[in-house]
Design an enzyme around this catalytic site. Sequence first.
Site, mmCIF file in Angstrom:
data_model
loop_
_atom_site.group_PDB
_atom_site.id
_atom_site.type_symbol
_atom_site.label_atom_id
_atom_site.label_comp_id
_atom_site.label_asym_id
_atom_site.label_seq_id
_atom_site.Cartn_x
_atom_site.Cartn_y
_atom_site.Cartn_z
ATOM 1 N N ASP A 29 0.842 -1.203 0.000
ATOM 2 C CA ASP A 29 0.000 0.000 0.000
ATOM 3 C C ASP A 29 0.875 1.250 0.000
ATOM 4 O O ASP A 29 2.041 1.202 0.411
ATOM 5 C CB ASP A 29 -0.885 0.040 1.265
ATOM 6 C CG ASP A 29 -2.047 -0.954 1.209
ATOM 7 O OD1 ASP A 29 -2.194 -1.676 0.208
ATOM 8 O OD2 ASP A 29 -2.821 -0.979 2.186
ATOM 9 N N ARG A 58 -1.703 -0.857 -8.233
ATOM 10 C CA ARG A 58 -3.060 -0.472 -7.856
ATOM 11 C C ARG A 58 -3.124 1.051 -7.993
ATOM 12 O O ARG A 58 -2.342 1.754 -7.358
ATOM 13 C CB ARG A 58 -3.391 -0.864 -6.424
ATOM 14 C CG ARG A 58 -4.761 -0.332 -5.978
ATOM 15 C CD ARG A 58 -4.928 -0.345 -4.463
ATOM 16 N NE ARG A 58 -4.907 -1.686 -3.932
ATOM 17 C CZ ARG A 58 -4.466 -1.967 -2.698
ATOM 18 N NH1 ARG A 58 -4.006 -1.001 -1.916
ATOM 19 N NH2 ARG A 58 -4.474 -3.215 -2.267
ATOM 20 N N LYS A 77 -7.130 7.133 -5.826
ATOM 21 C CA LYS A 77 -7.062 8.601 -5.781
ATOM 22 C C LYS A 77 -6.045 9.063 -4.732
ATOM 23 O O LYS A 77 -5.349 10.043 -4.937
ATOM 24 C CB LYS A 77 -8.436 9.184 -5.442
ATOM 25 C CG LYS A 77 -9.441 9.133 -6.586
ATOM 26 C CD LYS A 77 -10.741 9.830 -6.194
ATOM 27 C CE LYS A 77 -11.743 9.787 -7.334
ATOM 28 N NZ LYS A 77 -13.069 10.332 -6.935
ATOM 29 N N GLY A 78 -6.008 8.388 -3.579
ATOM 30 C CA GLY A 78 -5.148 8.816 -2.473
ATOM 31 C C GLY A 78 -5.987 9.399 -1.355
ATOM 32 O O GLY A 78 -6.943 10.127 -1.599
ATOM 33 N N THR A 131 -11.386 2.143 -7.124
ATOM 34 C CA THR A 131 -12.233 3.323 -6.953
ATOM 35 C C THR A 131 -13.695 2.916 -6.800
ATOM 36 O O THR A 131 -14.107 1.870 -7.295
ATOM 37 C CB THR A 131 -12.097 4.280 -8.160
ATOM 38 O OG1 THR A 131 -12.900 5.447 -7.923
ATOM 39 C CG2 THR A 131 -12.522 3.634 -9.473
ATOM 40 N N HIS A 132 -14.460 3.778 -6.099
ATOM 41 C CA HIS A 132 -15.919 3.613 -6.040
ATOM 42 C C HIS A 132 -16.588 4.734 -6.815
ATOM 43 O O HIS A 132 -17.790 4.931 -6.705
ATOM 44 C CB HIS A 132 -16.415 3.642 -4.587
ATOM 45 C CG HIS A 132 -15.532 2.908 -3.643
ATOM 46 N ND1 HIS A 132 -14.546 3.525 -2.908
ATOM 47 C CD2 HIS A 132 -15.457 1.586 -3.349
ATOM 48 C CE1 HIS A 132 -13.912 2.620 -2.191
ATOM 49 N NE2 HIS A 132 -14.423 1.440 -2.444
HETATM 50 C C1 LIG Z 1 -8.983 -1.395 -2.875
HETATM 51 C C2 LIG Z 1 -8.538 -0.026 -2.453
HETATM 52 C C3 LIG Z 1 -7.272 0.142 -1.930
HETATM 53 C C4 LIG Z 1 -6.821 1.414 -1.562
HETATM 54 N N1 LIG Z 1 -5.521 1.583 -1.157
HETATM 55 C C5 LIG Z 1 -5.071 2.835 -0.908
HETATM 56 C C6 LIG Z 1 -3.697 3.088 -0.635
HETATM 57 O O1 LIG Z 1 -2.853 2.186 -0.625
HETATM 58 N N2 LIG Z 1 -3.311 4.363 -0.378
HETATM 59 C C7 LIG Z 1 -4.203 5.419 -0.406
HETATM 60 O O2 LIG Z 1 -3.804 6.567 -0.197
HETATM 61 N N3 LIG Z 1 -5.526 5.197 -0.645
HETATM 62 C C8 LIG Z 1 -5.966 3.947 -0.904
HETATM 63 N N4 LIG Z 1 -7.296 3.748 -1.192
HETATM 64 C C9 LIG Z 1 -8.287 4.841 -0.918
HETATM 65 C C10 LIG Z 1 -8.468 5.730 -2.119
HETATM 66 O O3 LIG Z 1 -7.287 6.499 -2.312
HETATM 67 C C11 LIG Z 1 -9.657 6.669 -1.919
HETATM 68 O O4 LIG Z 1 -9.468 7.433 -0.800
HETATM 69 C C12 LIG Z 1 -10.982 5.973 -1.790
HETATM 70 O O5 LIG Z 1 -11.063 4.875 -2.653
HETATM 71 C C13 LIG Z 1 -12.131 6.932 -2.151
HETATM 72 O O6 LIG Z 1 -11.942 7.404 -3.440
HETATM 73 P P1 LIG Z 1 -12.884 6.981 -4.657
HETATM 74 O O7 LIG Z 1 -12.021 6.762 -5.852
HETATM 75 O O8 LIG Z 1 -13.735 5.831 -4.280
HETATM 76 O O9 LIG Z 1 -13.714 8.284 -4.994
HETATM 77 P P2 LIG Z 1 -14.639 9.198 -4.066
HETATM 78 O O10 LIG Z 1 -15.013 10.352 -4.934
HETATM 79 O O11 LIG Z 1 -14.018 9.494 -2.758
HETATM 80 O O12 LIG Z 1 -15.895 8.283 -3.813
HETATM 81 C C14 LIG Z 1 -16.776 7.929 -4.863
HETATM 82 C C15 LIG Z 1 -18.098 7.504 -4.244
HETATM 83 O O13 LIG Z 1 -17.871 6.318 -3.486
HETATM 84 C C16 LIG Z 1 -18.623 6.320 -2.294
HETATM 85 N N5 LIG Z 1 -17.719 6.201 -1.139
HETATM 86 C C17 LIG Z 1 -16.371 6.377 -1.131
HETATM 87 N N6 LIG Z 1 -15.869 6.136 0.091
HETATM 88 C C18 LIG Z 1 -16.921 5.796 0.877
HETATM 89 C C19 LIG Z 1 -17.059 5.418 2.232
HETATM 90 N N7 LIG Z 1 -15.994 5.314 3.054
HETATM 91 N N8 LIG Z 1 -18.297 5.143 2.696
HETATM 92 C C20 LIG Z 1 -19.393 5.206 1.895
HETATM 93 N N9 LIG Z 1 -19.326 5.549 0.589
HETATM 94 C C21 LIG Z 1 -18.114 5.846 0.089
HETATM 95 C C22 LIG Z 1 -19.409 7.598 -2.292
HETATM 96 O O14 LIG Z 1 -20.686 7.358 -2.856
HETATM 97 C C23 LIG Z 1 -18.648 8.505 -3.210
HETATM 98 O O15 LIG Z 1 -19.473 9.468 -3.761
HETATM 99 C C24 LIG Z 1 -7.734 2.511 -1.635
HETATM 100 C C25 LIG Z 1 -9.003 2.335 -2.163
HETATM 101 C C26 LIG Z 1 -9.421 1.095 -2.596
HETATM 102 C C27 LIG Z 1 -10.776 0.964 -3.211
#
Ligand SMILES: Cc1cc2nc3c(=O)[nH]c(=O)nc-3n(C[C@H](O)[C@H](O)[C@H](O)COP(=O)(O)OP(=O)(O)OC[C@H]3O[C@@H](n4cnc5c(N)ncnc54)[C@H](O)[C@@H]3O)c2cc1C
Length: 303
Positions: free
Chosen positions: A125, A177, A180-181, A219-220
């Site tokens: 990570d 992987r 966004k961060g 990403t979500h």
């Molecule tokens: C498998 C995986 C591994 C990751 N590893 C790392 C890493 O090593 N280092 C790092 O810095 N980050 C890591 N992340 C976190 C990532 O950087 C983001 O902070 C996180 O995924 C939210 O960004 P997003 O792309 O989903 O977009 P966002 O715009 O934040 O979210 C998109 C949509 O997803 C939903 N959502 C997102 N988070 C939540 C939540 N907690 N609860 C409910 N709904 C939510 C909401 O509906 C939101 O509108 C990881 C994420 C994933 C999925």
Amino acid sequence: MSIFDKLVIHGLPLVPKFIVERFARPYVAGSTIEEAVKAIRSIMDEGAMATIDILGEEVSDRSVAMSYTNEYLEVFDVIASEGLDANVSIKPTMLGIKIDEAFCAENIDAIAAKAASMDNFLRIDMEDHTTTDPTLRIYRTMTERHGGHHVGVVLQAYMRRNIDDINNLLDLRPNIRMCKGIYREPRAVAWGAFETIRENFSYSVEKLLGAGSYVGIATHDPHLVWAAMSLVDRLGLTPDRYEFQVLYGVDPELRRIILDGGHRLRVYVPFGKDWYPYSMRRLRENPTIAKNVLLAMLGKKTL
Ligand SMILES: Cc1cc2nc3c(=O)[nH]c(=O)nc-3n(C[C@H](O)[C@H](O)[C@H](O)COP(=O)(O)OP(=O)(O)OC[C@H]3O[C@@H](n4cnc5c(N)ncnc54)[C@H](O)[C@@H]3O)c2cc1C
């Protein structure tokens, strides 16, 4: 996110731990490996894969880092004995990167060697920007030592250095992987605007896939999921060239959408006792959390 939500999220560290725990529960598979195995079985029933993370970070004591290293070695044994479709994710600060880089590299080397010996995979990570250089150095060494099929790393689209990092890693045909961060970074280090981060994410995924790398699209964000789906179609990629990745407890409906589209999906499954920092990061990202936390603090039933 409204100003009210932002205010509550800034105030989250003041919320009593027992309340935070209640809201954090969906993001954590439990405190034991047995609970994680149960969660992974249900993820596999859905048709998805998992990556297992032992919760813990910012370790400052060598013996603690070494004991986490041993726990990770055991996780690979459990994956094999339980027949799980799962690999492992680690956090370098849990394995001592802020104590001493060489010490951390030794710990990660032991885990990577175990991954390779069991024909499994270790994902390193990415944490805050002070760890980026040492993490990438360790990743390079591990890939050279154990092979690119057994070790991968994470890059963060909010980092200004992200494109340079990709260019510097391309000779390894890295397994990345892309996310966004999530760490709070200063302006000098990270892009702040939502659309810039999105565009950098898509640009990075395209650059990596185009260069033949295996990419975990983590990403979500439905727009980014669509962008990646249209990209793999445009490039004519088969599903073994990439996977989508999501976090345990976030948007299960999106999991179904991705799987129904014929794509591979991996769920990040954290378990363990040190749930607080990870959970706080998840709560900060949850768009509906503010109102519910406030109601819980006032002793009212939450939605
Ligand atoms: C498998 C995986 C591994 C990751 N590893 C790392 C890493 O090593 N280092 C790092 O810095 N980050 C890591 N992340 C976190 C990532 O950087 C983001 O902070 C996180 O995924 C939210 O960004 P997003 O792309 O989903 O977009 P966002 O715009 O934040 O979210 C998109 C949509 O997803 C939903 N959502 C997102 N988070 C939540 C939540 N907690 N609860 C409910 N709904 C939510 C909401 O509906 C939101 O509108 C990881 C994420 C994933 C999925």
